[in-house]
Design an enzyme around this catalytic site. Structure first.
Site, PDB file in Angstrom:
ATOM      1  CE  LYS A 187      -2.110   3.010   2.958  1.00  6.33           C
ATOM      2  NZ  LYS A 187      -1.797   4.290   2.316  1.00  6.33           N
ATOM      3  CB  THR A 241       6.966   7.259  15.820  1.00 12.12           C
ATOM      4  OG1 THR A 241       8.323   8.158  15.637  1.00 12.12           O
ATOM      5  CG2 THR A 241       7.235   6.501  17.645  1.00 12.12           C
ATOM      6  CD  GLU A 261      12.426   3.733   8.163  1.00 11.23           C
ATOM      7  OE1 GLU A 261      12.936   4.722   8.995  1.00 11.23           O
ATOM      8  OE2 GLU A 261      12.766   3.912   7.068  1.00 11.23           O
ATOM      9  CB  CYS A 295      12.852   9.102   8.520  1.00 18.45           C
ATOM     10  SG  CYS A 295      13.837   7.348   7.385  1.00 18.45           S
ATOM     11  CD  GLU A 392      10.409  11.961  12.121  1.00 17.15           C
ATOM     12  OE1 GLU A 392       9.083  11.533  12.219  1.00 17.15           O
ATOM     13  OE2 GLU A 392      11.735  11.520  11.373  1.00 17.15           O
TER      14      GLU A 392
END
Ligand code: NAI
Ligand code: MG
Length: 482
Positions: A187, A241, A261, A295, A392
């Site tokens: 996906k 996350t 990941e 990332c 992040e």
């Protein structure tokens, strides 16, 4: 043109005449393009123009079920029974076809996601082909990857990927899964589905047995159908996350395997003995590459006190020469932000950084009127507890701090919930070894940044994820070992 420059490059746009795109993309299930049972479509737009590129089908629960069934049948009847050498040949075929159509894929990747053509052409597409080549080579050599063990495929894998490296993330997921004898349902992200749909065309051209690779498009809900499907053996996910944590909870107790990941907040560390100009280029690359939608971006910079003023002043000058604009222009360094949602998130963090007392400097570039853009930005006068230092941002925003000693910077670098990557700039090998040993991060680059190779594993500590992709390690997530 940047306001502080008296010159500008002439436009050098890549041609779009050689690409073919349909107005509408259906789901790729059992080797064919079929409409969604719900009949709904969503638009994939070009974030640099806000113009619609194509309509893409939104997969329902019934569609996901159909895709999983098709993957299961292909697994049981064909793929798991095929000689591994033959499986390898199909993967090589995909790799070669991707290479042949590299120009077309680069242009579509840049149009759909906003990244500069220089990157999609020189990084995303060649690296994607390289991953297929690399794992094709492993297909009939698995006994050497796991000496003394007998690796067995898992079955059907559900693979959910993000929008920052759409084709490359598809390659990272597909290639090792296929090489180890699994079938799958992929996906893609809802803002960047088009190169995956083009890949479906290559899969047809490669005459891969129907059902080995299925591609379902849609947003989070489609992803959830896949995660919660009872006939999936493994979920492989790259993204936030937050969704990673959701997946861990959703599959708990189900027997499904998973690799995740997730995010990062990498420390890029510049020591006084580093080559200054090289380090400045490295900083630019570490945080402004792909609009900071990376990332493993070096989003926290630690500069040793003695050279901090020099580095920051050179960095500002260099930022002013960066070309921000049309992703299809070959001179562009920084393209469009992937979506309005991501742009709003970046703006929110930058406002927060100002509120937290940081000193902001932004490149003096002019931003186009239409589309989603954000000027390269750095913050100084920030502290370790500031949210822009801890969280992040996933945009071209760098938080800069200084340090005095090696031990101090190691403590600071480790002080985040993440542990995906890091960078060290120094001319002392001993410092490289010490720092890279003590920083808890999956990959640490020395005197360079953002370098990838299919043979090198990539994965994180702590909230950055579970499991590795790439290299021999990347096979591990797709096999059961006796
Ligand atoms: P996301 O995690 O929501 O999206 C990633 C993929 O997961 C997409 O294909 C999405 O459709 C799918 N998804 C969303 N919700 C799901 C669910 N409940 N179950 C299954 N699949 C689901 O990431 P998003 O919202 O696009 O970006 C938010 C932030 O995540 C970014 O600002 C960035 O900080 C981080 N991120 C990290 C990435 C990485 O490479 N580690 C990639 C993309 C985003
Ligand atoms: Mg798009």
């Amino acid at each position: 043109m940047n306001k502080k420059q008296s010159w500008a490059y002439s436009p050098a746009p890549e041609s779009t005449g050689h690409i073919t795109l349909k107005d509408q993309y259906d789901l790729f299930i059992n080797g064919e393009f079929i409409p969604s049972t719900g009949g709904k479509y969503f638009d994939s737009i070009n974030p640099a123009t806000e113009g619609k590129i194509a309509k893409v089908a939104e997969a329902t629960k019934a569609d996901v079920d159909k895709a999983v069934k098709s993957a299961r049948t292909a697994y049981e009847k064909i793929w798991s029974k095929m000689a591994s050498k033959e499986r390898g040949k199909y993967i090589y075929r995909i790799a070669r076809l991707l290479q042949e159509r590299a120009r077309e894929f680069s242009v579509i990747e840049s149009m759909d996601g906003g990244k500069p053509i220089r990157e999609s052409r020189d990084v995303d597409v060649p690296l994607s082909a390289a991953h297929f080549f690399y794992y094709a080579g492993w297909a009939d050599k698995l006994q050497y990857a796991f000496p003394g063990r007998s690796p067995k495929s898992l079955g059907v894998a559900g693979q959910i990927i993000p929008w920052n490296f759409p084709l490359l993330m598809a390659a990272w997921k597909l290639a090792p899964a296929l090489a180890t004898g699994n079938t799958l349902v992929l996906k893609p992200a809802e803002t960047t589905p088009l190169t995956a749909m083009k890949l479906a065309e290559i899969i047809q051209e490669a005459e891969l047995p129907p059902g080995v690779i299925n591609i379902v498009t849609g947003a989070g809900e489609t992803g959830r159908f896949l995660v919660n499907h009872s006939d999936i053996n493994k979920i492989a996910f790259t993204g936030s996350t937050e969704v990673g944590k959701y997946i861990m909870k959703a599959v708990a107790g189900s027997g499904k395997k998973y690799t995740l990941e997730l995010g990062g907040k990498a420390a890029n560390i510049i020591f006084e003995d580093a080559s200054v100009d090289q380090a400045v280029e490295g900083i630019i690359n570490s945080i402004f590459f792909n609009q900071g939608h990376v990332c493993c971006a070096g989003s926290r910079l630690y500069v040793q006190e003695g050279i901090a003023d020099q580095i920051i002043s050179k960095l500002r000058k260099r930022m002013d020469t960066l070309v921000v604009g049309d992703p299809l222009d070959k001179n562009t360094d920084i393209g469009a932000i992937n979506s309005i949602i991501q742009l709003d998130k970046i703006k929110m963090f930058v406002n927060m950084g100002k509120d937290e007392g940081g000193t902001i400097y932004q490149s003096s570039c002019n931003l186009p009127d239409k589309g989603y853009w954000f000027a390269p930005t750095i913050f100084t006068d920030v502290s370790q507890s500031n949210r822009i230092v801890q969280e992040e941002i996933f945009g071209p925003v760098l938080a800069i701090q200084t340090f005095r000693t090696v031990d101090e910077v190691i403590t600071k670098a480790n002080n985040t919930p993440y542990g995906l990557s890091g960078g060290i700039w120094t001319n002392k090998g001993s410092k490289i070894f010490k720092v890279s040993k003590e920083i808890r991060a999956g990959v640490i680059w020395a005197n360079t940044f953002n370098k990838f190779d299919p043979g090198a594993p990539f994965g994180g500590y702590k909230e950055s994820g579970i499991g590795s992709e790439g290299g021999v390690e990347g096979l591990r997530g797709y096999v059961e070992l006796d």
